[in-house]
Write a protein that holds these residues in place. Structure first.
Motif: not given
Length: 389
Positions: A123-124, A77, A126
């Protein structure tokens, strides 16, 4: 007409040895053994060079401190929160973080041992932060072939994430209780301060047990011991004359090792030098007694060295609490450690260096070392008397 014949010292027993104890003969034997020790380069190397080498190794090459452990941080991320967490990993002094963007870049490094683990910021990340559910924020992968380091990497990585997330929650109420851990005797948690005093015990074991066993066995091998036993000297005189020079060598080596520990390796000596010398002197009794016993049973140097290695050096290294805590050992192993003199010496050395003169610790240890030493000498004297018969 009855003619009485004088009985030998073997027939008269120990009382005859005590009656015939002669200080002049004892001085001559000590002088002879001291000259022999000073003329033997191997003896001087073991007594004065080997301690320096061992202390250097245990002070610098061997470390139980988990600092600057190499890990990878995979930043899948690119969000602001992920960048802030990465900065938290970079700021710690205990982890040496290397940042990449693809976990394939760290997989091979973990297999080769270049890294001890890695943390994946997904990646997720946030979205996970926004949901505040029980789903973990990051993935932590460690090298299980080094269990202690793996646990350290996992726990400290968790701590970095938790501390960083707690700092973000500005609306949380202040903690009612703040825990500030304090570490007695070794506030910096430097393993060197525990290893170097234990290394002195290993050095003393080598000098007392292995050196004595080798030197006396060499005399049996060369046939010079029979010549000494055939003299009018009593068994007590022979034993004291043989061992006293090596006792002095051991004490001198302890003084040198202590000076290195304090002035070179910065290990504090919070106790008194008098207590340290008393502990060392008493420990030399079982160490020398064990070496003498080995030499009386093994008449050649190779066999004496092997027996001294397996019954003296290895137990002192493995079963004394020098590297491995005795309380963490199985019960039957803990029972065996009660017969290892170095166990009591290592415990006393760590106390005198890091805590001070704690006689409640010293007195039981001194009594145990003295008792084991007396047992060794009684068996060794009996074996030596058999050689005279």
């Amino acid at each position: 007409m009855n003619i009485s014949t004088p009985r030998s010292s073997e027939t008269l027993g120990p009382a005859a040895d005590l009656r015939r104890f002669d200080l002049q003969r004892l001085r001559a034997l000590i002088y002879k053994e001291s000259l022999q020790a000073l003329r033997d380069p191997s003896t001087l190397l073991i007594a004065f060079v080997l301690p320096v080498v061992l202390l250097l190794l245990f002070a610098y090459a061997v470390s139980l401190d988990a600092k600057q452990v190499r890990i990878g941080v995979v930043m899948e991320s690119e969000g602001a929160s992920a960048q802030a967490l990465a900065a938290a990993f970079a700021a710690t002094d205990y982890l040496d973080a290397h940042f990449v963007h693809d976990r394939r870049e760290v997989d091979n490094k973990l297999v080769s041992g270049e890294l001890r683990g890695y943390v994946v910021i997904p990646q997720d990340f946030e979205q996970r932060m926004a949901l505040r559910n029980s789903e973990p924020l990051v993935q932590i992968i460690t090298d299980g072939s080094y269990p202690n380091t793996a646990n350290y990497v996992e726990n400290y990585s968790r701590g970095v994430v938790q501390s960083w997330r707690t700092g973000l929650d500005v609306g949380a109420p202040p903690q009612a209780v703040v825990l500030e851990p304090r570490y007695w005797f070794n506030a910096e948690l430097e393993s060197r301060r525990a290893l170097v005093p234990g290394a002195i015990a290993i050095v003393m074991t080598i000098i007392g047990t292995m050196l004595t066993a080798l030197v006396v066995a060499r005399e049996w091998e060369r046939g010079t011991m029979e010549a000494v036993l055939s003299t009018p000297a009593s068994v007590a005189e022979i034993l004291i004359g043989k061992l006293l020079p090596y006792f002095v060598l051991g004490i001198l080596s302890t003084l040198g090792a202590t000076a290195l520990a304090v002035f070179v390796f910065n290990v504090p000596l919070r106790g008194s030098l008098t207590a340290l010398m008393l502990l060392s002197a008493v420990f030399m009794v079982p160490a020398l007694g064990q070496g003498l016993l080995i030499s009386s049973l093994a008449r050649n140097q190779f066999l004496a060295a092997q027996i001294a290695l397996f019954t003296g050096f290895l137990p002192a290294f493995m079963l004394s609490g020098f590297l491995y805590e005795i309380d963490a050992m199985p019960a039957w192993i803990r029972t065996i450690t009660l017969l290892v003199p170095a166990r009591y010496f290592v415990d006393s050395l760590k106390t005198v260096f890091l805590a001070g003169d704690v006689w409640a610790v010293f007195v039981p240890n001194l009594a145990a070392m003295a008792a084991i030493g007396v047992l060794f000498f009684m068996i060794a004297k009996r074996a030596t008397r058999k050689n005279l018969e």
